[in-house]
Design an enzyme around this catalytic site. Structure first.
Site, mmCIF file in Angstrom:
data_model
loop_
_atom_site.group_PDB
_atom_site.id
_atom_site.type_symbol
_atom_site.label_atom_id
_atom_site.label_comp_id
_atom_site.label_asym_id
_atom_site.label_seq_id
_atom_site.Cartn_x
_atom_site.Cartn_y
_atom_site.Cartn_z
ATOM 1 N N LYS A 173 -4.834 -168.063 3.184
ATOM 2 C CA LYS A 173 -5.850 -167.484 4.076
ATOM 3 C C LYS A 173 -5.617 -165.967 4.052
ATOM 4 O O LYS A 173 -4.796 -165.432 4.775
ATOM 5 C CB LYS A 173 -5.661 -168.052 5.500
ATOM 6 C CG LYS A 173 -6.897 -168.056 6.380
ATOM 7 C CD LYS A 173 -7.546 -166.709 6.583
ATOM 8 C CE LYS A 173 -6.838 -165.818 7.578
ATOM 9 N NZ LYS A 173 -7.391 -164.455 7.632
ATOM 10 N N GLU A 176 -9.312 -161.007 6.124
ATOM 11 C CA GLU A 176 -10.771 -161.002 5.987
ATOM 12 C C GLU A 176 -11.298 -159.597 5.677
ATOM 13 O O GLU A 176 -12.472 -159.417 5.395
ATOM 14 C CB GLU A 176 -11.442 -161.585 7.239
ATOM 15 C CG GLU A 176 -11.181 -160.863 8.548
ATOM 16 C CD GLU A 176 -9.888 -161.306 9.244
ATOM 17 O OE1 GLU A 176 -8.862 -161.452 8.557
ATOM 18 O OE2 GLU A 176 -9.922 -161.472 10.483
ATOM 19 N N SER A 226 0.771 -158.270 11.944
ATOM 20 C CA SER A 226 1.275 -157.516 13.088
ATOM 21 C C SER A 226 2.176 -158.401 13.964
ATOM 22 O O SER A 226 2.074 -159.629 13.939
ATOM 23 C CB SER A 226 0.093 -156.990 13.906
ATOM 24 O OG SER A 226 -0.697 -158.081 14.332
ATOM 25 N N CYS A 281 4.145 -151.584 5.665
ATOM 26 C CA CYS A 281 5.125 -152.020 6.667
ATOM 27 C C CYS A 281 6.470 -151.374 6.431
ATOM 28 O O CYS A 281 7.334 -151.383 7.291
ATOM 29 C CB CYS A 281 5.277 -153.527 6.627
ATOM 30 S SG CYS A 281 5.928 -154.062 5.056
ATOM 31 N N GLU A 385 3.827 -149.133 16.650
ATOM 32 C CA GLU A 385 3.485 -148.950 15.240
ATOM 33 C C GLU A 385 2.099 -148.317 15.159
ATOM 34 O O GLU A 385 1.141 -148.845 15.725
ATOM 35 C CB GLU A 385 3.474 -150.314 14.537
ATOM 36 C CG GLU A 385 3.138 -150.228 13.069
ATOM 37 C CD GLU A 385 3.133 -151.602 12.401
ATOM 38 O OE1 GLU A 385 2.607 -152.566 12.978
ATOM 39 O OE2 GLU A 385 3.670 -151.705 11.276
HETATM 40 P P1 NAD Z 1 -3.025 -158.704 11.527
HETATM 41 O O1 NAD Z 1 -1.895 -159.266 12.302
HETATM 42 O O2 NAD Z 1 -4.194 -158.173 12.263
HETATM 43 O O3 NAD Z 1 -3.624 -159.806 10.525
HETATM 44 C C1 NAD Z 1 -2.787 -160.541 9.673
HETATM 45 C C2 NAD Z 1 -3.445 -161.904 9.406
HETATM 46 O O4 NAD Z 1 -3.526 -162.614 10.644
HETATM 47 C C3 NAD Z 1 -4.849 -161.837 8.849
HETATM 48 O O5 NAD Z 1 -4.993 -162.793 7.828
HETATM 49 C C4 NAD Z 1 -5.719 -162.136 10.052
HETATM 50 O O6 NAD Z 1 -6.921 -162.786 9.686
HETATM 51 C C5 NAD Z 1 -4.845 -163.066 10.871
HETATM 52 N N1 NAD Z 1 -5.117 -162.964 12.317
HETATM 53 C C6 NAD Z 1 -5.520 -161.858 12.995
HETATM 54 N N2 NAD Z 1 -5.653 -162.146 14.299
HETATM 55 C C7 NAD Z 1 -5.320 -163.452 14.461
HETATM 56 C C8 NAD Z 1 -5.250 -164.323 15.587
HETATM 57 N N3 NAD Z 1 -5.550 -163.907 16.819
HETATM 58 N N4 NAD Z 1 -4.850 -165.583 15.385
HETATM 59 C C9 NAD Z 1 -4.542 -166.029 14.150
HETATM 60 N N5 NAD Z 1 -4.592 -165.237 13.037
HETATM 61 C C10 NAD Z 1 -4.971 -163.958 13.190
HETATM 62 O O7 NAD Z 1 -2.397 -157.588 10.561
HETATM 63 P P2 NAD Z 1 -3.155 -156.556 9.617
HETATM 64 O O8 NAD Z 1 -3.790 -155.508 10.451
HETATM 65 O O9 NAD Z 1 -3.981 -157.255 8.625
HETATM 66 O O10 NAD Z 1 -1.911 -155.935 8.835
HETATM 67 C C11 NAD Z 1 -1.133 -154.879 9.317
HETATM 68 C C12 NAD Z 1 0.117 -155.365 9.992
HETATM 69 O O11 NAD Z 1 0.885 -156.154 9.075
HETATM 70 C C13 NAD Z 1 1.049 -154.240 10.412
HETATM 71 O O12 NAD Z 1 1.553 -154.543 11.679
HETATM 72 C C14 NAD Z 1 2.151 -154.266 9.374
HETATM 73 O O13 NAD Z 1 3.395 -153.748 9.792
HETATM 74 C C15 NAD Z 1 2.243 -155.715 9.102
HETATM 75 N N6 NAD Z 1 2.893 -155.965 7.826
HETATM 76 C C16 NAD Z 1 4.181 -156.380 7.851
HETATM 77 C C17 NAD Z 1 4.841 -156.587 6.679
HETATM 78 C C18 NAD Z 1 6.256 -157.043 6.675
HETATM 79 O O14 NAD Z 1 6.749 -157.355 5.615
HETATM 80 N N7 NAD Z 1 6.943 -157.112 7.792
HETATM 81 C C19 NAD Z 1 4.182 -156.393 5.458
HETATM 82 C C20 NAD Z 1 2.851 -155.981 5.464
HETATM 83 C C21 NAD Z 1 2.219 -155.768 6.674
#
Ligand code: NAD
Length: 500
Positions: A173, A176, A226, A281, A385
């Site tokens: 998944k 989006e 996140s 990240c 962050e």
């Molecule tokens: P996000 O948490 O908004 O989304 C990540 C995924 O979760 C997406 O596929 C999204 O569709 C899904 N999602 C979003 N809201 C949801 C909900 N309420 N319930 C279930 N699923 C949900 O993150 P983002 O904005 O796409 O990415 C940036 C974040 O990712 C930053 O916080 C970054 O630090 C983190 N990140 C961490 C690493 C790591 O290795 N620790 C690596 C890359 C990115």
């Protein structure tokens, strides 16, 4: 309008939920596509297909699985430019950076190609007289991956190559915000010979994710995103009996000791803070110079370098820009909001990226690089962050103060120290409460044959991603103790604990 659907059972399948997400080209600000958001039933269908495919895929020998991955590796290499362009079009990052992302993902595929060796398990002969013991690392079943926007190729490739190599089937998944690259990877997997149903892509949002977290046919969930969502994923998936590894957000500090080669440190810091517009990240978002003199010299050099930072579209004729736009207008506004918060909190805004003039910016989601000085723990721009091109200088009077500041932070993803002093570096590596540490290396992302993961609220779950932990996460251990004695029937029964 270009529409992006799902990839199920080896082909593109039209979404039927009538719900769509909007995909943008961040460099122009224009909508480039709409992506189908799967219903719960559509997601369950993907899980059913993967579950069905598991019966045969799990029986394919590791060597044959590895050969398919070898072909996939060759295909990704052959299509690297195309994939990098797709990434840049939907994420905004510059072309060379997007190609770097493809390479880092490919390294996990290369690691997974070694699965016949990796999945051998352990063997001990004669654990007792005539008794041998060995372990089997068996596949789990259906595994799911949920990925963030910032690495649309690399993070999915942190997840599925090892899962598939171990004999699992997969439902991906993707974010989006930029779903085209994982869809293309699915096609390349098929071209490499992966049987239908083994790898499926469901595009969607929370509705799809919640099925992956609760459907009893899903055995394991890998998540990157996140921290609040990672926490939710870990809690919900675990409560439904799944293995979960959920990687969250970060605030990465770089300590610059007074003896560091400052030009080297500044060069490293510029790339680590502003590369990919800070949407990594492992980006360094806080520089911690030790001592006032180090701080003043560092600041002066950073200001000079920021003046030269080339911000612009990710796809250009000629040499790449240093940094592209942010992913969406909403995210741009959030980062701009953080800059204002920093000013309101009393930090000194030395360079304001909001004022930057950016050639060819048009309606794209651009922001110049920003630099704050005199940032202190307790300020939101230090504790939260930002995920944008904003670097904070948080001055420390001593090595110990720098270490305490970092250890007190709720995130513990990555960190770095720049120094010429081996003892300081060694102490740092030992004392720091962070999962990935660089010594004179600004972004210490472990190679594919090591594992990637942070500490504290940057990772929920015991195992890191890819490398040896990836193989452990994607397999279930079974330990066999066996003997083939002659005359077993003559032995008397044992009622005590066997001690061999
Ligand atoms: P996000 O948490 O908004 O989304 C990540 C995924 O979760 C997406 O596929 C999204 O569709 C899904 N999602 C979003 N809201 C949801 C909900 N309420 N319930 C279930 N699923 C949900 O993150 P983002 O904005 O796409 O990415 C940036 C974040 O990712 C930053 O916080 C970054 O630090 C983190 N990140 C961490 C690493 C790591 O290795 N620790 C690596 C890359 C990115």
């Amino acid at each position: 309008m270009n529409q992006i659907h799902h990839y199920l059972n080896g082909r593109i399948v039209q979404g039927g939920s009538d719900r769509f997400g909007l995909v943008y080209n961040p460099a122009t600000g224009e909508q480039s596509a709409e992506v189908a958001l799967a219903s719960a039933d559509e997601t369950r269908e993907a899980v059913r297909l993967a579950d069905e495919a598991f019966a045969t895929w799990s029986k394919v020998t590791p060597l044959k699985r590895s050969r398919i991955l070898f072909k996939f590796k060759a295909l990704v290499e052959a299509h690297a430019d195309e994939l990098a362009r797709l990434i840049s079009q939907e994420h905004g990052k510059v072309f060379s950076d997007a190609k770097g992302e493809v390479t880092r993902g490919l390294e996990v595929v290369e690691f997974a190609c070694g699965i016949p060796h990796l999945q051998k398990g352990e063997h001990s002969m004669n654990v007792g007289t005539g008794v041998d013991s060995y372990s089997m690392m068996q596949p789990l079943g259906v595994c799911a991956g949920i990925s963030p926007f910032n690495f649309p190729a690399m993070v999915p490739m942190w997840m599925f190559p090892i899962a598939l190599a171990c004999g699992n089937t997969f439902v991906m998944k993707p974010s989006e915000k930029n779903p085209s690259t994982p869809m293309r990877l699915a096609e390349l997997l098929k071209e490499a010979g992966l049987p239908d149903g083994v790898f499926n892509v469901v595009n969607g949002d929370k509705e799809a994710v919640d099925v992956l977290l609760t459907d009893e046919r899903v055995e394991a969930v890998s998540f990157v995103g996140s921290t609040p969502i990672a926490e939710y994923i870990y809690a919900t998936g675990s409560a439904h009996g799944k293995r979960v590894q959920a990687l969250g957000g970060a605030k990465n500090h770089m300590v610059i000791m007074p003896d560091a080669d400052l030009d080297q440190a500044v060069g490293a810091l510029m790339g680590a803070a502003y590369g990919s517009a800070g949407e990594r990240c492992m980006a360094i978002s806080v520089a911690v110079p030790v001592g006032e003199e180090t701080a003043s010299r560092l600041r002066e050099k950073l200001v000079a370098e920021l003046d030269k930072l080339r911000v612009g579209p990710g796809l250009v004729d000629g040499p790449d820009n240093d940094m592209g736009p942010l992913v969406t207008r909403e995210h741009l506004e959030k980062v701009r909001g953080y800059i204002q918060t920093g000013v309101d909190e009393g930090a000194e805004l030395v360079v304001d990226g909001r004022e930057a003039t950016i050639e060819g910016a048009g309606d794209g989601f651009f922001l110049g690089g920003s630099l704050f000085d005199h940032v202190k723990p307790g300020m939101r721009i230090h504790s939260e962050e930002i995920f944008g091109p904003v670097l904070a200088i948080a001055r420390a009077a001593s090595f110990d103060e720098a270490v305490s500041m970092i250890n007190a932070h709720e995130f513990g993803n990555g960190t770095a120290i720049f120094t010429r002093d081996g003892d300081a570096a060694r102490q740092y590596c030992e004392q720091i409460q962070v999962g990935m540490v660089g010594v004179n290396v600004p972004i210490p992302v472990p190679m594919a044959f090591h594992s990637f993961g942070g500490w504290k609220r940057s990772l929920f779950g015991p195992l890191h991603m890819h490398g040896p932990d990836g193989v452990r996460f994607n397999t279930r251990m079974k330990t066999i103790t066996q003997r083939w004695p002659s005359g077993i029937r003559e032995e008397t029964n044992h009622f005590t604990m066997p001690t061999h």
